[in-house]
Write a protein that holds these residues in place. Structure first.
Motif, mmCIF file in Angstrom:
data_model
loop_
_atom_site.group_PDB
_atom_site.id
_atom_site.type_symbol
_atom_site.label_atom_id
_atom_site.label_comp_id
_atom_site.label_asym_id
_atom_site.label_seq_id
_atom_site.Cartn_x
_atom_site.Cartn_y
_atom_site.Cartn_z
ATOM 1 N N SER A 114 0.907 -1.604 -0.164
ATOM 2 C CA SER A 114 -0.487 0.138 0.058
ATOM 3 C C SER A 114 0.522 1.366 -0.042
ATOM 4 O O SER A 114 0.310 2.338 -0.258
ATOM 5 C CB SER A 114 -0.863 0.453 1.297
ATOM 6 N N PHE A 115 2.266 1.138 0.649
ATOM 7 C CA PHE A 115 2.675 2.087 0.634
ATOM 8 C C PHE A 115 4.222 3.023 -0.005
ATOM 9 O O PHE A 115 5.163 3.061 -0.178
ATOM 10 C CB PHE A 115 3.242 2.125 2.100
ATOM 11 N N LEU A 116 3.781 1.928 -1.316
ATOM 12 C CA LEU A 116 4.874 1.841 -1.994
ATOM 13 C C LEU A 116 5.367 3.754 -2.995
ATOM 14 O O LEU A 116 6.708 3.537 -3.112
ATOM 15 C CB LEU A 116 4.603 1.194 -3.824
ATOM 16 N N GLY A 117 4.395 4.322 -2.593
ATOM 17 C CA GLY A 117 4.582 5.313 -3.183
ATOM 18 C C GLY A 117 5.895 6.479 -2.216
ATOM 19 O O GLY A 117 6.692 6.895 -2.704
ATOM 20 N N VAL A 118 5.634 5.780 -1.379
ATOM 21 C CA VAL A 118 6.403 6.033 0.412
ATOM 22 C C VAL A 118 7.493 5.907 0.004
ATOM 23 O O VAL A 118 8.618 6.950 0.340
ATOM 24 C CB VAL A 118 5.305 6.280 1.375
ATOM 25 N N THR A 119 8.138 4.098 0.218
ATOM 26 C CA THR A 119 9.023 4.284 -0.297
ATOM 27 C C THR A 119 9.450 4.410 -1.275
ATOM 28 O O THR A 119 10.267 4.757 -0.726
ATOM 29 C CB THR A 119 8.476 2.488 -0.257
ATOM 30 N N LYS A 120 8.878 4.813 -2.296
ATOM 31 C CA LYS A 120 9.420 5.234 -2.982
ATOM 32 C C LYS A 120 10.765 6.563 -2.468
ATOM 33 O O LYS A 120 11.988 6.542 -2.944
ATOM 34 C CB LYS A 120 9.364 5.402 -4.452
ATOM 35 N N LYS A 121 10.086 7.258 -2.394
ATOM 36 C CA LYS A 121 10.584 8.854 -1.656
ATOM 37 C C LYS A 121 11.754 8.759 -1.157
ATOM 38 O O LYS A 121 12.591 9.829 -1.089
ATOM 39 C CB LYS A 121 9.095 9.420 -0.946
ATOM 40 N N VAL A 122 10.921 7.907 0.118
ATOM 41 C CA VAL A 122 12.251 7.039 1.134
ATOM 42 C C VAL A 122 13.616 6.351 0.884
ATOM 43 O O VAL A 122 14.314 7.551 0.711
ATOM 44 C CB VAL A 122 11.680 6.241 2.384
ATOM 45 N N ASN A 123 13.200 6.459 -0.212
ATOM 46 C CA ASN A 123 14.199 5.392 -1.077
ATOM 47 C C ASN A 123 15.453 6.286 -1.212
ATOM 48 O O ASN A 123 16.452 6.837 -1.431
ATOM 49 C CB ASN A 123 14.198 4.343 -1.758
ATOM 50 N N VAL A 124 14.844 7.443 -2.332
ATOM 51 C CA VAL A 124 15.060 8.430 -2.765
ATOM 52 C C VAL A 124 16.507 9.646 -1.852
ATOM 53 O O VAL A 124 16.980 9.870 -1.935
ATOM 54 C CB VAL A 124 14.937 9.893 -3.463
ATOM 55 N N ILE A 125 14.994 9.273 -0.887
ATOM 56 C CA ILE A 125 15.859 10.244 1.213
ATOM 57 C C ILE A 125 17.314 9.551 0.928
ATOM 58 O O ILE A 125 18.391 9.489 1.519
ATOM 59 C CB ILE A 125 15.153 10.362 1.440
ATOM 60 N N LEU A 126 17.097 8.434 1.187
ATOM 61 C CA LEU A 126 18.070 7.251 1.890
ATOM 62 C C LEU A 126 19.780 7.492 1.361
ATOM 63 O O LEU A 126 20.586 8.012 1.432
ATOM 64 C CB LEU A 126 17.760 5.735 1.540
ATOM 65 N N ASN A 127 19.464 7.316 -0.799
ATOM 66 C CA ASN A 127 20.071 7.478 -1.516
ATOM 67 C C ASN A 127 21.207 8.720 -1.627
ATOM 68 O O ASN A 127 22.290 8.905 -1.050
ATOM 69 C CB ASN A 127 19.301 7.384 -2.947
ATOM 70 N N ASN A 128 19.761 9.912 -0.959
ATOM 71 C CA ASN A 128 20.308 11.210 -0.792
ATOM 72 C C ASN A 128 21.572 10.910 0.199
ATOM 73 O O ASN A 128 22.222 12.211 0.326
ATOM 74 C CB ASN A 128 19.431 12.526 -0.641
ATOM 75 N N LEU A 129 20.795 10.430 1.453
ATOM 76 C CA LEU A 129 21.864 11.105 2.408
ATOM 77 C C LEU A 129 23.332 9.756 2.463
ATOM 78 O O LEU A 129 24.228 10.568 3.132
ATOM 79 C CB LEU A 129 20.905 10.367 3.679
ATOM 80 N N GLU A 130 23.092 8.771 1.741
ATOM 81 C CA GLU A 130 24.164 8.332 2.240
ATOM 82 C C GLU A 130 25.183 8.959 1.214
ATOM 83 O O GLU A 130 26.645 8.755 1.068
ATOM 84 C CB GLU A 130 23.883 6.188 1.140
ATOM 85 N N PHE A 131 25.250 9.751 -0.215
ATOM 86 C CA PHE A 131 25.914 9.990 -0.841
ATOM 87 C C PHE A 131 26.461 11.689 0.022
ATOM 88 O O PHE A 131 27.366 11.902 0.101
ATOM 89 C CB PHE A 131 24.664 11.276 -1.974
ATOM 90 N N LEU A 132 25.554 12.192 0.877
ATOM 91 C CA LEU A 132 25.626 12.878 1.678
ATOM 92 C C LEU A 132 27.146 12.819 2.841
ATOM 93 O O LEU A 132 28.362 13.174 3.193
ATOM 94 C CB LEU A 132 25.053 13.629 2.295
ATOM 95 N N GLN A 133 26.409 11.772 3.350
ATOM 96 C CA GLN A 133 27.488 11.006 3.954
ATOM 97 C C GLN A 133 28.848 10.026 3.173
ATOM 98 O O GLN A 133 29.985 10.949 4.149
ATOM 99 C CB GLN A 133 26.886 9.566 4.581
ATOM 100 N N SER A 134 28.991 10.334 1.964
ATOM 101 C CA SER A 134 30.491 9.843 1.569
ATOM 102 C C SER A 134 30.694 10.751 1.557
ATOM 103 O O SER A 134 31.713 11.226 1.127
ATOM 104 C CB SER A 134 29.610 9.155 0.262
ATOM 105 N N MET A 135 30.611 12.019 1.016
ATOM 106 C CA MET A 135 30.883 13.643 0.850
ATOM 107 C C MET A 135 31.065 13.837 1.374
ATOM 108 O O MET A 135 31.842 15.441 2.226
ATOM 109 C CB MET A 135 30.366 14.633 0.152
ATOM 110 N N GLY A 136 31.371 13.324 3.421
ATOM 111 C CA GLY A 136 31.549 14.041 4.261
ATOM 112 C C GLY A 136 32.494 14.394 4.484
ATOM 113 O O GLY A 136 33.104 15.987 5.002
ATOM 114 N N ASN A 137 33.839 14.284 4.127
ATOM 115 C CA ASN A 137 35.132 14.722 3.993
ATOM 116 C C ASN A 137 35.236 15.584 3.800
ATOM 117 O O ASN A 137 35.705 16.815 4.183
ATOM 118 C CB ASN A 137 36.146 13.174 3.920
#
Lengths: 933, 569
Positions: A430-453
């Motif tokens: 039922s929550f596919l749409g939301v999950t997609k959004k959150v997936n994007v967020i996760l991707n972004n977060l991971e990217f940001l984390q990797s760019m931390g240094n």
């Protein structure tokens, strides 16, 4: 005008008068009737008494009232606390004398009741019993006839029923068995009712043995008698009786009832005694022995017969039991089905409840997730932007990190949280749409984390420092959103599962229910018909049994007791018929036996009267003995009390408990019963012989009750007197004062005369009642300084009446004075009379008749006032008649209609007389414009 | 002549003295209206006695005294309270309220309790009003309280602790006498005044026979006594504990001068202080209010009455909860009066026309029999009708006529508005038709026979004759009487009050209004009968309304019957 007789007019007038005066008639008849009109359903009653009038006018103290007075005297209550010892003793003695008078009269009346009851018992009842028995015999035959008809009717319906339900086997057996146990039947019976057979065989054997035993008796006796030369009717009867008895026993064609009706045995017994008187020695002994032998044989037979009948009864019961078992089984299975049905229904409703609860949570959860999805949009946009900013920054800058490993911002907890969220949401379609959004967020977060240094080393760049400053807000929002929606996600799945389970279960149960309901319906129908058939079967057997037992009992009706037995069973039978819901042909009315039952009632009443009169005698003697004790000690008791040592007089409490135990709980109710029953019975035709005695018993019972029962009698004469005093004095004063006031208005011309008159007219219009608030407070105020005119005093009330009546009377009186010629006064004044003298000696005497009428009318008006009196007067002793009468309709007297109507009649009669006597004046006064007051 | 003169002057002086004294009393009791009336009376009497021209007035004096006090004053008073907030909760004047508040006793926080026993001096065998109290504190300490002494409306008793079995108070030495067998029991208290013997204690069952005497003589004194000791404070018998024990208590309110903000200015004013909170009592909206020191919330203590302007009339016209039932009562009053007149008149007229034949036999007998309902005092008939006839379960109409004879269900005579009205009209017609019959009979007889003869010659039908001759000629003398009857029934309180009591009640009404209430009975309920409290103000306002209506009707009637001409004659 036409001068003809008008019969129709007279009839109409008489009808109108009958309707109009009905209440008055009712008041009168109710006031003199003896019973309680409050609950009676007849308008009038034949039993009359003047007791209500005696109670109201003379207020006699009966026994309980005397008791109250005496106990008040001993405890020195009001007004005895201020009396001298001598006076108190005198009062006590007069009370004791009154007691003695009551004792004597009560004993006398109780004796008279006893005498009457005894007379009826010895002189009337034996004959009446006989007549009643005869009557029962007469009507009973009809009932038996009806019973036969009913039996055949039922058997028809019953056999039809048996066929229908295939229950015939068992029933048939019973049916045959009932008629008579012929040898052909015995084999059948053996199978079903072995016990019955055993009993029957025993009985048959005993019967035969008895027959053989007495087979020689007739010839032996005839020899014995001829030896002693005894012949004649007695001897013949004796031998015939023996022969008959033998025949009956030998035939085996016996019936219980014939033994029970000992016609032959009685003859044998009677004749044996008579003949044995003329016999001597061994012959005598022999004859008596033979008789005794016969009797003991019969007794044995009776014993067998009893056990036999019992076993028949048992057999019938067994059949009934079999029936009931059948029905019971059916009922059980039905019950089981219905139980499971209702259980299923219950389960279903529980499930439905659950389902709705689950679906509610689901929708709630879904909405929560939707909210989360909404909230997360800015976060996701912000992160998206951060990433794009970073990417542009990256294009311009070298990606080298200077080898430093600095921390820019720790995204790891958020990444973990988001991952967790996603793992929870992964199953949720039922929550596919939301999950997609959150997936994007996760991707972004991971990217940001990797760019931390990188970011840490390039903090000086505006863009990156900007990112840093806003990052905490973004992550905070993300965190709260994730945490908020996480539990929902966790539960959502399971809830959904449960909901589905519930749905499937519901389906199953619904199926089951429909199945059961299909099964139940025919079962129910079957049970219903079976139930009705069983009722009919029971009825059928009841009729069968009743037919025989009633028939046998009917044959025995020769004494009152047997008739009673017969009627008792007959009435049982009829009530059973009525209670069964089977439609039957009309059966005869049971009321034909009223005469019998009334005789029975008479017997009971007479015995009750005898018992009660004994009780009364005992009560009176005991009561009198205690009163005597009190009398002897009264002087010393009073003396001690006078000294201020309150004494609890034990005799009084003993008297009270004696009264409560003997009179209140026993004699009083019994007297009531006697009174009612004797009254009912005395009007019956077939008891007319004793109706005088019954009436006298009724009277005596009533008057004993009057002497002994607790009565609530209000101080009625006091009220009446109060009314007369207040209304009378107020009327006299009002008329006098208004005459004084009217005189100058009629004879003088002075300043303000016109306005004075108009004022009087105006003031007269303002009803006294409307100013009642003011009057109430005024009297309250005056009472503080001058108590005789305060609240709750007759003076105060009279004061108000005077004030309310003056204006009206003055106006009226002025009219009268105007009609007296002035010349009379002028002549007197010429003779030297003063103004006041002319008023006093000429005007007043001349208008005296009319003033008298005005006074009386004023009196009537004041007498009829309720409202002012009810406001002013509060103490029961200060009540006027009107206020007092109102208490009859509201307080403990309200059910005592006799007392109330008597009070009403006493109160209305003087006014009625005055009014009708003055009719002429009132009628002529009216047309001058006065209104009824 | 001089003797007569002297007698007159003496009586003038006497009457003036009495009246002047009563004026003083009235003013001191704040009954200004009555005082004014008495002053008017005084002036009038003096004028009549002193001025020779006032001779005619001499005759009127006694009647006038009654009329002024019992008719004029109540009218004035009714007008006055119509403009006051005189309702339950506001029944006292401000002065009374203040003095009541000053006498209120309140138990102190953390109270101490004292058991007591009464010791009295006996005179011969009977106890006297000379008694002392032995008090027992919570630690078992004993005190003796002297005989209460009267000061003003209250009593004061000094009490002191016993030391070594004796104590002296105000110079009188008291010593206890203990029982020899049981030393804990004190059998008497000895002093110079005599030996006070153990008489009563609420803890001791054996003394309960003396309770009667205690209640009769001691209770009224003790309930107003303040027990004083400088160290222990004051003790009272309070409402809470009755005469079971004494408690340390104090007066709840005292008077004190305080600066109060009034109209923006600080004014020194005497105010009531609540001794528990120490805060002044607030006075507003005709009531005194306690202020809670923590929350500042106000709670009403007690209200008093005062001038409220047109509030009652405004309520009648604008407050929906008051206006709706009032309107229904108002309309029914008119319906009731009109229907009553109609039914009684129709019944009376028909009977009169039947009886109107001089040649009819037993005519006077019939008339006399038919007058009987009128001759019976109405309240008797009404009570009998209510209890015996219309009672729902026991009345003979329901129980015998309907149920037993006709097998019909019972009619709810007093619970259903329609049937209650029917019952009222039946009873009132029964009561009132004889009057109508009698006056119609008189009027019918005054119509000249020639008119009928002329009509019959002209061939007029009976109905025509009635309509064109009888009825118009009847109306000339009867119209004023019918109007008067309308006015009478308009205020026919007795029937309504005694038969239905105004019931059944109008639902959702906040005033005690019933569906068969007429204005007057409604007024009565407002003033005297309400369960929800009394509202004298509203009652008086409605009274004035009734007065106006009746005055208008009567004025029309006087005009018709020519009473005004009589005034000028």
């Amino acid at each position: 005008m036409m001068k003809r007789a008008h019969p129709i007019r007279h009839i109409v007038i008489w009808l109108v008068i009958a309707v109009v005066l009905f209440p008055v008639l009712w008041i009168f008849t109710t006031s003199i009737r003896r019973g309680n009109a409050y609950i009676s359903t007849s308008l009038f009653s034949g039993q009359t008494t003047w007791q209500n009038y005696v109670d109201l006018i003379l207020e006699p103290k009966n026994v309980p009232a005397l008791y109250n007075e005496v106990s008040n005297i001993y405890s020195l209550g009001e007004p005895y606390n201020k009396m001298s010892k001598k006076k108190i003793i005198a009062k006590l003695n007069s009370d004791f004398n009154a007691y003695d008078r009551y004792f004597k009269s009560t004993l006398k009346m109780s004796n008279s009741i006893k005498k009457d009851a005894q007379w009826i018992n010895t002189n009337f009842l034996p004959e009446a019993k006989k007549a009643a028995v005869k009557n029962v015999k007469k009507h009973g035959a009809q009932d038996l006839l009806y019973l036969n008809k009913l039996s055949s009717y039922l058997s028809k319906r019953y056999s039809a029923l048996g066929k229908k339900y295939k229950l015939a086997g068992l029933l048939q057996t019973l049916k045959k068995f009932e008629n008579s146990p012929t040898p052909q039947m015995l084999s059948v019976i053996k199978n079903y009712f072995p016990n019955v057979l055993k009993q029957w065989e025993k009985y048959a054997l005993a019967s035969k043995a008895a027959a053989s035993k007495i087979s020689n008796f007739p010839s032996e006796i005839s020899g014995l008698l001829s030896n002693n030369k005894i012949s004649g009717k007695n001897a013949n009867d004796l031998i015939a009786a023996y022969k008959q008895t033998y025949k009956m026993l030998a035939n085996g064609n016996f019936s219980y009832s014939k033994w029970f009706a000992p016609i032959y045995l009685r003859e044998i017994n009677m004749n044996t005694i008579k003949i044995s008187q003329s016999l001597h020695g061994t012959d005598k002994i022999k004859l008596i022995k033979m008789k005794n032998d016969l009797f003991s044989t019969v007794q044995n037979l009776n014993a067998y017969k009893t056990s036999y009948t019992k076993s028949v009864q048992n057999a019938l019961d067994t059949s009934k039991n079999a029936y009931e078992e059948l029905v019971g089984n059916l009922q059980d299975s039905l019950n089981n089905l219905e139980n499971s049905y209702s259980k299923d229904l219950n389960d279903l409703s529980v499930l439905q409840n659950n389902a709705s609860a689950y679906s509610a949570t689901l929708t709630k959860d879904a909405s929560q997730i939707a909210l989360f999805a909404n909230n997360i949009i800015p976060t996701s946009i912000a992160l998206e932007n951060f990433v794009s900013i970073l990417k542009t920054v990256l294009k311009g800058e070298s990606q080298n990190s200077n080898g430093k490993n600095e921390q820019f911002y720790d995204f790891s907890p958020y990444i973990i949280l988001t991952k967790k969220w996603l793992s929870l949401a992964s199953d949720q379609q039922s929550f596919l749409g939301v999950t997609k959004k959150v997936n994007v967020i996760l991707n972004n977060l991971e990217f940001l984390q990797s760019m931390g240094n990188f970011m840490a080393t390039h903090l000086t760049l505006d863009a990156i420092s900007n990112i840093k400053s806003s990052l905490p807000f973004v992550t905070l929002k993300l965190k709260s959103g994730l945490e908020m929606s996480m539990p929902v996600l966790k539960n959502y799945d399971s809830t959904k599962k449960e909901l589905n389970a519930v749905y499937s279960k519901t389906k199953q149960i619904t199926k089951e229910i429909s199945k059961i309901s299909k099964e139940i319906l025919p079962l129910r129908k079957k049970l219903e018909t079976l139930n009705s058939s069983i009722i009919l079967a029971q009825l059928y057997y009841l009729t069968k049994i009743s037919k025989d037992s009633l028939k046998s009992q009917f044959d025995e009706i020769n004494s009152f007791k047997n008739a009673q037995l017969f009627l008792g069973n007959l009435s049982n039978f009829y009530s059973n018929l009525e209670n069964s819901n089977v439609k039957l042909p009309v059966f005869p009315s049971y009321s034909r036996y009223d005469e019998f039952f009334n005789v029975e009632k008479l017997i009971k009443t007479v015995s009750l009267a005898l018992k009660t009169s004994n009780d009364i005698d005992r009560l009176v003697t005991q009561y009198a003995s205690y009163i005597n004790k009190l009398k002897n000690r009264s002087t010393s008791y009073i003396e001690i009390n006078k000294l201020g040592f309150p004494l609890i007089v034990k005799e009084l409490s003993t008297l009270n408990s004696l009264y409560q135990q003997q009179y209140v709980s026993k004699i009083g109710p019994n007297l009531g019963i006697i009174s009612r029953r004797t009254h009912d019975l005395s009007s019956l035709k077939y008891l007319s012989e004793v109706s005088a005695k019954l009436n006298s018993m009724n009277n005596k019972a009533f008057y004993i009750t009057q002497e002994w029962k607790v009565k609530y009698i209000p101080p009625f004469m006091r009220w009446l007197l109060n009314s007369i005093i207040v209304a009378g004095s107020a009327a006299v004063v009002t008329v006098f004062l208004s005459a004084l006031m009217a005189y100058p208005f009629s004879r003088f011309r002075f300043v303000g005369r016109k306005y004075g008159l108009i004022g009087i007219l105006l003031v007269q219009m303002f009803p006294t009642m409307m100013a009642m608030v003011a009057l109430y407070l005024l009297l309250n105020f005056i009472g503080k300084f001058f108590p005789p005119l305060g609240l709750n005093t007759l003076g105060g009330l009279a004061f108000l009446y005077i004030g309310g009546g003056i204006a009206f009377d003055a106006w009226l009186t002025k009219g009268f004075f105007d009609a007296i010629p002035k010349e009379l006064e002028e002549a007197a004044m010429v003779d030297g009379a003063t103004r006041f003298q002319t008023f006093w000696k000429i005007i007043l005497p001349l208008s005296a008749p009319i003033l008298a009428v005005t006074t009386i009318l004023g009196f009537v008006g004041n007498y009829g006032d309720y409202i002012l009196a009810s406001i002013v007067l509060t103490g029961i002793n200060h009540y006027t008649y009107a206020v007092g009468l109102q208490t009859f309709s509201t307080s403990q007297y309200s059910t005592n209609w006799g007392l109330m109507t008597a009070a009403a009649l006493i109160g209305m009669i003087p006014i009625l007389a005055l009014f009708l006597g003055l009719q002429r004046f009132i009628v002529s006064g009216l047309t001058q414009g006065s209104v009824k007051g | 002549m001089s003797v007569k003169r002297a007698i007159i002057w003496l009586s003038v002086a006497l009457i003036d003295a009495i009246l002047a004294w009563s004026v003083v009393v009235l003013v001191s009791n704040a009954s200004y209206g009555l005082a004014v009336i008495v002053v008017l009376l005084l002036i009038f009497i003096d004028y009549a006695l002193i001025n020779p021209k006032g001779y005619p007035f001499l005759y009127m004096i006694p009647a006038l005294i009654f009329m002024m006090i019992l008719t004029v004053y109540p009218i004035y008073y009714t007008f006055q309270i119509a403009f006051e907030n005189y309702v339950t909760g506001y029944m006292w004047s401000r002065q009374q309220v203040v003095s009541e508040l000053l006498n209120t006793i309140v138990i102190k926080p953390n109270p101490k309790y004292f058991n007591y026993s009464v010791y009295t001096l006996y005179k011969k065998y009977s106890p006297t009003e000379n008694f002392v109290l032995l008090l027992k504190g919570s630690q078992g300490k004993l005190y003796i309280a002297q005989t209460p002494e009267k000061t003003g409306k209250r009593y004061i008793s000094r009490f002191e602790m016993l030391t070594d079995g004796s104590v002296s108070i105000n110079g009188v030495k008291y010593s206890v006498v203990r029982s020899v067998k049981n030393p804990s029991k004190i059998v008497s208290i000895y002093s110079q005044k005599g030996n006070y013997v153990y008489f009563y204690s609420p803890m001791d069952h054996e003394t309960f026979p003396n309770l009667k005497f205690f209640n009769m003589y001691y209770a009224s004194i003790l309930s107003r006594t303040e027990f004083v000791n400088p160290q222990m404070g004051t003790l009272f018998f309070t409402n809470k504990y009755g005469f079971s024990k004494l408690v340390t208590a104090k007066y709840e309110y005292t008077l004190s001068n305080m600066p109060v903000l009034e109209n923006g200015k600080n004014v020194e004013k005497t105010v009531l202080i609540n001794t528990l909170t120490g805060l002044p009592v607030v006075e507003k909206d005709f009531a005194f209010w306690n202020v809670n020191p923590k929350t500042g919330k106000k709670t009403k203590i007690i209200g008093y009455y005062g001038y409220a302007g047109l509030k009652n009339f405004k309520d009648l016209l604008t407050n929906k909860q008051i206006m709706a039932p009032f309107l229904s009562v108002f309309i029914w009053t008119f319906e009731w009066a009109a229907l009553s007149v109609f039914f009684t008149f129709v019944a009376g007229l028909i009977l009169a026309m039947i009886l109107n034949n001089r040649n009819m036999r037993f005519r006077t007998v019939y008339r006399t029999l038919l007058i009987i309902p009128w001759a019976i005092p109405a309240f008797i008939s009404i009570i009998i009708f209510r209890v015996g006839f219309f009672n729902v379960s026991f009345g003979i109409i329901n129980k015998i006529f309907l149920e037993h004879w006709l097998h019909l269900g019972p009619i709810n005579w007093f619970g259903n508005a329609f049937w209650a009205k029917v019952a009222l009209l039946i009873v009132n017609t029964w009561l009132g038709f004889p009057y109508m019959m009698v006056i119609s009979l008189g009027a019918l007889q005054s119509i000249p026979n020639e008119l009928y003869e002329a009509a019959s010659i002209d061939g007029a039908s009976k109905w025509h004759t009635f309509r064109k001759i009888t009825f118009p000629l009847l109306m000339i003398p009867l119209a004023p009487l019918l109007i008067a009857s309308f006015a009478f029934n308009f205020n026919n309180f007795n029937v309504i009050y005694l038969l239905t009591g105004g019931g059944p009640p109008i639902p959702h009404s906040i005033t005690p209004a019933g569906q068969t209430d007429i204005l007057l009975s409604y007024t009565y309920n407002l003033a005297f009968g309400g369960v929800s409290g009394r509202n004298y103000g509203l009652a008086a306002a409605i009274s004035i309304l009734i007065f106006l209506i009746i005055a208008t009707i009567s004025a029309v009637n006087f005009k018709l019957s020519g009473s005004f001409e009589e005034v000028n004659r």
